[in-house]
Design a protein around this motif. Structure first.
Motif, PDB file in Angstrom:
ATOM      1  N   ASP A  91       7.129 -37.529  35.497  1.00 34.14           N
ATOM      2  CA  ASP A  91       6.149 -37.646  34.419  1.00 34.14           C
ATOM      3  C   ASP A  91       6.776 -37.445  33.047  1.00 34.14           C
ATOM      4  O   ASP A  91       6.100 -37.106  32.087  1.00 34.14           O
ATOM      5  CB  ASP A  91       5.003 -36.648  34.620  1.00 34.14           C
ATOM      6  N   LEU A 123       3.643 -37.828  30.378  1.00 40.56           N
ATOM      7  CA  LEU A 123       2.475 -38.526  30.901  1.00 40.56           C
ATOM      8  C   LEU A 123       1.305 -37.566  30.906  1.00 40.56           C
ATOM      9  O   LEU A 123       1.346 -36.515  31.549  1.00 40.56           O
ATOM     10  CB  LEU A 123       2.766 -39.027  32.313  1.00 40.56           C
ATOM     11  N   LYS A 124       0.255 -37.914  30.175  1.00 38.69           N
ATOM     12  CA  LYS A 124      -0.918 -37.057  30.053  1.00 38.69           C
ATOM     13  C   LYS A 124      -2.152 -37.857  30.452  1.00 38.69           C
ATOM     14  O   LYS A 124      -2.376 -38.956  29.942  1.00 38.69           O
ATOM     15  CB  LYS A 124      -1.060 -36.506  28.633  1.00 38.69           C
ATOM     16  N   SER A 125      -2.940 -37.279  31.347  1.00 35.86           N
ATOM     17  CA  SER A 125      -4.148 -37.949  31.835  1.00 35.86           C
ATOM     18  C   SER A 125      -5.325 -37.642  30.929  1.00 35.86           C
ATOM     19  O   SER A 125      -5.441 -36.557  30.362  1.00 35.86           O
ATOM     20  CB  SER A 125      -4.461 -37.503  33.266  1.00 35.86           C
ATOM     21  N   GLN A 126      -6.230 -38.628  30.802  1.00 35.23           N
ATOM     22  CA  GLN A 126      -7.449 -38.483  30.017  1.00 35.23           C
ATOM     23  C   GLN A 126      -8.609 -39.054  30.821  1.00 35.23           C
ATOM     24  O   GLN A 126      -8.465 -40.051  31.524  1.00 35.23           O
ATOM     25  CB  GLN A 126      -7.340 -39.217  28.676  1.00 35.23           C
ATOM     26  N   SER A 127      -9.756 -38.420  30.685  1.00 35.41           N
ATOM     27  CA  SER A 127     -10.928 -38.883  31.416  1.00 35.41           C
ATOM     28  C   SER A 127     -11.659 -40.009  30.705  1.00 35.41           C
ATOM     29  O   SER A 127     -12.394 -40.767  31.313  1.00 35.41           O
ATOM     30  CB  SER A 127     -11.901 -37.710  31.639  1.00 35.41           C
ATOM     31  N   MET A 146      -4.662 -44.780  36.124  1.00 38.74           N
ATOM     32  CA  MET A 146      -4.221 -44.050  37.311  1.00 38.74           C
ATOM     33  C   MET A 146      -5.445 -43.532  38.048  1.00 38.74           C
ATOM     34  O   MET A 146      -6.066 -42.568  37.653  1.00 38.74           O
ATOM     35  CB  MET A 146      -3.325 -42.864  36.930  1.00 38.74           C
ATOM     36  N   SER A 149      -8.912 -42.670  36.025  1.00 39.15           N
ATOM     37  CA  SER A 149      -8.736 -42.086  34.700  1.00 39.15           C
ATOM     38  C   SER A 149      -7.571 -42.783  34.002  1.00 39.15           C
ATOM     39  O   SER A 149      -6.837 -43.545  34.615  1.00 39.15           O
ATOM     40  CB  SER A 149      -8.451 -40.583  34.816  1.00 39.15           C
ATOM     41  N   ASN A 150      -7.456 -42.537  32.732  1.00 43.18           N
ATOM     42  CA  ASN A 150      -6.368 -43.140  31.956  1.00 43.18           C
ATOM     43  C   ASN A 150      -5.234 -42.135  31.777  1.00 43.18           C
ATOM     44  O   ASN A 150      -5.465 -40.948  31.564  1.00 43.18           O
ATOM     45  CB  ASN A 150      -6.872 -43.575  30.573  1.00 43.18           C
ATOM     46  N   ALA A 151      -4.013 -42.621  31.857  1.00 34.76           N
ATOM     47  CA  ALA A 151      -2.837 -41.772  31.619  1.00 34.76           C
ATOM     48  C   ALA A 151      -2.060 -42.355  30.454  1.00 34.76           C
ATOM     49  O   ALA A 151      -1.773 -43.548  30.430  1.00 34.76           O
ATOM     50  CB  ALA A 151      -1.960 -41.705  32.863  1.00 34.76           C
ATOM     51  N   ASN A 152      -1.744 -41.508  29.487  1.00 39.31           N
ATOM     52  CA  ASN A 152      -1.042 -41.944  28.286  1.00 39.31           C
ATOM     53  C   ASN A 152       0.343 -41.327  28.216  1.00 39.31           C
ATOM     54  O   ASN A 152       0.528 -40.144  28.513  1.00 39.31           O
ATOM     55  CB  ASN A 152      -1.820 -41.552  27.025  1.00 39.31           C
TER      56      ASN A 152
END
Length: 213
Positions: A91, A123-127, A146, A149-152
């Motif tokens: 990540d 890599l950071k996940s966002q709802s 992913m 949810s979205n991962a940025n």
């Protein structure tokens, strides 16, 4: 003839003035530390001299980058910019940007300056489904779906590479591609990873990263 007695206030004022002058002299003798350790020493970490003109020197730098897996971004006869990507952790993403600038040297030949900047992304996940975001460092995050949810990929650090072994290996690669190098000359060793490990206190997860070229 009796000595005139000085008032106590005058004596105290003289002591204060003398102490102040001594403190000023002491402070003047101490130089403030350079910012972030920058002392502008006379070392040759970021430059090398070669006995060829700037144009063939920069062509040798371009070939050195290509031989190490870099993608050439911009190039002029006397400057080359290249990028290479690493993924030291699942990540964590690291991008290495290098810039070689070739200038004439008085008396003939050229000086090649190489500067490398290492950017680190986590890599950071966002709802939510925001498509683009800008983090505090000014870089644009990239949405990657992913599972629901979205991962940025968000930039969490950036530093100018100061690893002397990295630059030494890179300049050795440039010398290997200069005109006149014997065809059977062995190339310098291959790199093993990003040149500078992520330092303690940064947000990205870290792992041991050996120095590379």
């Amino acid at each position: 003839m009796p000595f005139a007695k000085l008032p106590c206030q005058s004596i105290a004022l003289a002591i204060v003035l003398a102490s102040s002058l001594a403190a000023c002299g002491l402070n003047r003798s101490k130089e403030p530390p350079p910012p972030l350790g920058e002392r502008y020493g006379a070392d040759d970490t970021y430059s090398r001299s070669y006995a060829v003109a700037p144009v063939p020197a920069c062509e040798a730098a371009r070939r050195a980058f290509l031989g190490q897996g870099y993608v050439i971004g911009k190039m002029t006869p006397e400057a080359v910019e290249a990028v290479k990507n690493f993924q030291p952790e699942s990540d964590v993403h690291t991008q290495l940007k290098v810039l070689a600038t070739c200038v004439p040297r008085s008396g003939g030949g050229s000086i090649v300056f190489i500067n490398a900047v290492q950017d680190r992304y986590a890599l950071k996940s966002q709802s939510n489904s925001a498509s683009v975001g800008v983090n505090m460092l000014g870089s644009v995050s990239l949405p990657l779906p992913m599972g629901g949810s979205n991962a940025n990929l968000v930039r969490v650090g950036s530093n100018t590479v100061q690893n002397q072994d990295f630059y030494r290996r890179l300049f050795d690669r440039v010398a290997f591609y200069l005109p006149g190098t014997p065809v059977d000359a062995p190339p310098p060793p291959e790199p093993e990873g990003p040149p500078d490990p992520v330092t303690q206190g940064q947000q990205a997860p870290t792992g041991p990263n050996p120095p590379g070229g």
